[in-house]
Design a protein around this motif. Structure first.
Motif, short mmCIF file in Angstrom:
data_model
loop_
_atom_site.label_atom_id
_atom_site.label_comp_id
_atom_site.label_asym_id
_atom_site.label_seq_id
_atom_site.Cartn_x
_atom_site.Cartn_y
_atom_site.Cartn_z
N GLN A 155 0.85 -1.19 0.00
CA GLN A 155 0.00 0.00 0.00
C GLN A 155 0.88 1.24 0.00
O GLN A 155 1.70 1.43 0.89
CB GLN A 155 -0.91 0.00 1.24
CG GLN A 155 -2.06 0.99 1.15
CD GLN A 155 -3.17 0.51 0.22
OE1 GLN A 155 -3.47 -0.67 0.15
NE2 GLN A 155 -3.78 1.44 -0.50
N ASN A 156 0.74 2.08 -1.02
CA ASN A 156 1.50 3.32 -1.12
C ASN A 156 0.51 4.47 -1.25
O ASN A 156 0.08 4.81 -2.36
CB ASN A 156 2.44 3.26 -2.33
CG ASN A 156 3.36 4.46 -2.41
OD1 ASN A 156 3.53 5.21 -1.45
ND2 ASN A 156 3.96 4.67 -3.57
N GLY A 157 0.10 5.03 -0.11
CA GLY A 157 -0.97 6.02 -0.13
C GLY A 157 -2.27 5.37 -0.56
O GLY A 157 -2.69 4.37 0.02
N GLU A 158 -2.90 5.90 -1.60
CA GLU A 158 -4.14 5.30 -2.11
C GLU A 158 -3.86 4.22 -3.15
O GLU A 158 -4.77 3.52 -3.58
CB GLU A 158 -5.02 6.38 -2.73
CG GLU A 158 -5.52 7.40 -1.71
CD GLU A 158 -6.49 8.39 -2.33
OE1 GLU A 158 -6.76 8.27 -3.54
OE2 GLU A 158 -6.99 9.26 -1.59
N GLN A 159 -2.60 4.07 -3.54
CA GLN A 159 -2.24 3.11 -4.58
C GLN A 159 -1.91 1.76 -3.95
O GLN A 159 -1.10 1.69 -3.02
CB GLN A 159 -1.02 3.61 -5.36
CG GLN A 159 -0.58 2.70 -6.48
CD GLN A 159 -1.57 2.66 -7.63
OE1 GLN A 159 -1.97 3.69 -8.14
NE2 GLN A 159 -1.96 1.47 -8.03
N ARG A 160 -2.53 0.71 -4.45
CA ARG A 160 -2.22 -0.64 -3.96
C ARG A 160 -1.57 -1.43 -5.08
O ARG A 160 -2.05 -1.42 -6.22
CB ARG A 160 -3.47 -1.36 -3.49
CG ARG A 160 -3.24 -2.86 -3.21
CD ARG A 160 -4.44 -3.54 -2.59
NE ARG A 160 -4.55 -3.22 -1.19
CZ ARG A 160 -5.38 -3.86 -0.36
NH1 ARG A 160 -6.18 -4.81 -0.82
NH2 ARG A 160 -5.44 -3.53 0.90
#
Length: 321
Positions: A48-53
């Motif tokens: 999980q990188n912020g809202e990016q999965r």
């Protein structure tokens, strides 16, 4: 459709193996043993990188006889969709990640009289979990490991230092040593199974050479997590439950079209035709299967498909969505 058990793990250690390859060691947060696995298994790692999965499949490279930890190797890809870049640049020892329980699409065949292992670059990783299993079973095996130059030689030193050095051959393109597949496969003994993991070019070359030698398909085993070609002729996609129709262009997947239009809810962990979570029933039309999840018989049955990577051979494809 596959239903994966997901597990929270702590990153115990990160080692730099080459300028492009890192080895990650995972353990359960509660220090209990991880699920058992066999050589050739893979896990799916969620990031999980912020809202990016991101969600990538990686071969387990550690020994199946030690489930206190899992180990994977991640190569930093130039055209990374984000997963390998995140693992290399953001993940630190002590971080928590979510992984799947192991699944195996590349298992050692119990019917084989001999095992011929062919690795290209980072494709060496599943074979590192094979070797303890083959040795314990006193299997008859040989490993051929190819890479372009010394920066691609992940784990060569460990293999040389291991007890099985005399069963391993190394080929380095920049040094002028190349694997002669025609010669290697011409000498294959009856009952030998051939396992290949590496880039598409290596897998295709083995398939071609084996076909010329008359080696049966059931003796050939391949693994390749990144599908290099998901494109093809455009076709009409029909979602039967809503009746909605879409054109799937040459450069988009079915899953991308569905997600871009918010047309249906589809679970997909890997996006590379490995995990099986996006399996969808075919109601009309013929699939062009690109996955590694189904057997040849299952693909030929045309009952279902993985919509993250597979396309349509027919002009119109109706799915149970």
């Amino acid at each position: 459709m596959s239903d994966y058990q997901m597990i929270e793990v702590v990153v115990r250690n990160i080692e730099i193996i080459t300028p492009l390859v890192k080895r990650f060691t995972f353990a359960r947060k509660d220090n209990q043993p991880l699920p058992p696995f066999r050589g050739g298994s893979h896990i799916i790692v969620q990031m999980q990188n912020g809202e990016q999965r991101y969600s990538n499949a990686y071969s387990l490279m550690s020994s199946p006889f030690d489930t206190s930890v899992y180990q994977i190797a991640v190569r930093l890809e130039e055209d990374s969709k984000g997963g390998s870049r995140f693992m290399h640049h953001h993940v630190q020892p002590g971080d928590t990640l979510t992984i799947s329980a192991p699944n195996n699409l590349f298992a050692i065949s119990p019917q084989a009289a001999k095992h011929l292992l062919i690795a290209g670059g980072i494709g060496i990783t599943p074979f590192l979990s094979y070797l303890p299993e083959l040795e314990r079973a006193q299997g008859n095996w040989a490993l051929h490991y190819c890479f372009h130059h010394q920066e691609n030689n992940a784990f060569q030193d460990e293999l040389i230092a291991g007890p099985w050095r005399d069963r391993i051959n190394f080929y380095v393109s920049e040094q002028g040593t190349r694997l002669d597949l025609a010669r290697l496969l011409a000498d294959v003994e009856p009952g030998t199974h051939i396992y290949t993991c590496g880039p598409a070019a290596l897998n295709d070359a083995v398939k071609t050479a084996a076909g010329r030698m008359g080696i049966a398909d059931e003796q050939l085993h391949f693994e390749q997590f990144a599908i290099e070609n998901k494109g093809g002729a455009e076709f009409t996609l029909v979602l039967s439950r809503s009746g909605r129709e879409f054109i799937v262009p040459e450069d988009k997947t079915i899953l991308q079209i569905i997600e871009n239009n918010k047309a249906a809810k589809v679970e997909c962990l890997c996006r590379e035709g490995v995990c099986g979570t996006c399996e969808t029933t075919i109601l009309e039309g013929e699939a062009d299967h690109r996955d590694q999840y189904f057997s040849i018989e299952e693909q030929n049955s045309q009952k279902s498909m993985l919509i993250c990577c597979s396309r349509a051979k027919s002009k119109r494809l109706v799915l149970d969505l």
